[in-house]
Design a protein around this motif. Structure first.
Motif, short mmCIF file in Angstrom:
data_model
loop_
_atom_site.label_atom_id
_atom_site.label_comp_id
_atom_site.label_asym_id
_atom_site.label_seq_id
_atom_site.Cartn_x
_atom_site.Cartn_y
_atom_site.Cartn_z
N GLN A 9 0.90 -1.28 0.08
CA GLN A 9 -0.05 0.11 0.06
C GLN A 9 1.09 1.30 0.11
OE1 GLN A 9 -2.12 -1.23 3.34
NE2 GLN A 9 -4.11 -1.38 2.04
N GLU A 38 -6.61 -1.21 -1.85
CA GLU A 38 -6.77 -2.21 -0.94
C GLU A 38 -6.43 -3.54 -1.36
OE1 GLU A 38 -10.96 -2.91 0.06
OE2 GLU A 38 -10.89 -1.26 1.37
N LYS A 49 1.14 4.13 -3.07
CA LYS A 49 1.07 5.58 -2.69
C LYS A 49 2.18 6.34 -3.28
CE LYS A 49 -1.56 8.86 -1.18
NZ LYS A 49 -3.05 9.26 -1.83
N LEU A 61 -1.85 6.42 -5.78
CA LEU A 61 -3.05 5.62 -5.57
C LEU A 61 -3.44 4.89 -4.12
CD1 LEU A 61 -3.64 3.88 -9.08
CD2 LEU A 61 -4.78 6.14 -8.33
N ASP A 62 -4.43 5.02 -3.53
CA ASP A 62 -4.60 4.30 -2.22
C ASP A 62 -5.21 3.14 -2.85
OD1 ASP A 62 -4.00 6.36 -0.58
OD2 ASP A 62 -5.66 7.38 -1.22
N GLN A 85 -8.23 -0.20 -6.38
CA GLN A 85 -8.07 1.40 -6.11
C GLN A 85 -9.37 1.77 -5.11
OE1 GLN A 85 -7.73 4.10 -9.22
NE2 GLN A 85 -7.95 5.94 -7.98
N VAL A 86 -9.03 2.55 -4.06
CA VAL A 86 -9.90 2.92 -3.23
C VAL A 86 -9.91 4.54 -2.98
CG1 VAL A 86 -10.40 0.81 -2.01
CG2 VAL A 86 -8.56 2.47 -1.05
N GLY A 87 -8.88 5.03 -3.56
CA GLY A 87 -8.68 6.52 -3.60
C GLY A 87 -7.31 6.95 -4.26
N GLY A 88 -7.33 8.22 -4.11
CA GLY A 88 -5.95 8.90 -4.85
C GLY A 88 -6.16 9.23 -6.35
N GLU A 89 -5.04 9.77 -6.73
CA GLU A 89 -5.03 10.15 -8.34
C GLU A 89 -3.91 9.69 -8.94
OE1 GLU A 89 -4.89 14.30 -10.58
OE2 GLU A 89 -5.91 14.33 -8.95
#
Length: 156
Positions: A64, A76, A68, A73-74, A108-112
């Protein structure tokens, strides 16, 4: 390179050590392409996103962190794809390592999506069917296993 590995290398030079690796496979929405990176260390070919497990991290938290840092990217962890335990790498610096590697599927659960510009120069979703040329045999093994649709849980 993390402080732990820098300290270790200052004591032993380029001698071969064991370094646990982590690698992630992030599929696009179609499930036919995976996120690959162009590395900033002078290696040729594509690379899966990943790196080395640091002290006081699990394999999962290491992956993880690597996602990042390198992609923005975040993620899981969703599955263990496989484990490769007998790969030997000589890095551009001359450092040698045996790299047992845990390969995970992630979502992907978040981020750009943004390459860090240091370790990762570019990011692209690439079709598995195109059999992209990977920067080392360990990453190529993962691509080959995905292309063959090998069941998750394989090990070498």
């Amino acid at each position: 390179m993390e402080k732990y590995f820098k300290d270790l290398r200052s004591k032993i030079g380029h001698d071969e050590i064991i370094m646990t690796g982590v690698t992630g496979v992030l599929f696009d929405e179609t499930g036919t392409k995976i996120l690959l990176e162009k590395r900033g260390d002078g290696s040729t070919g594509w690379s899966l996103v990943g790196g080395m497990q640091n002290l006081n991290e699990s394999a999962m938290t290491s992956l993880q962190r690597e996602f990042k840092e390198e992609t923005g990217l975040d993620v899981e962890i969703t599955a263990l794809i496989g484990v490769d335990t007998n790969f030997h790498q000589v890095f551009p610096s001359g450092d040698k390592a045996q790299i047992p590697c845990f390969i995970f599927e992630v979502t992907q659960v978040g981020g750009e999506l943004v390459p860090d510009g240091d370790e990762t120069l570019a990011l692209e979703y690439v079709s598995i069917a195109d059999q992209p040329k990977m920067f080392n045999e360990q990453h190529q093994l993962v691509i080959d296993q995905l292309y063959r649709q090998a069941p998750y849980g394989w090990y070498f």
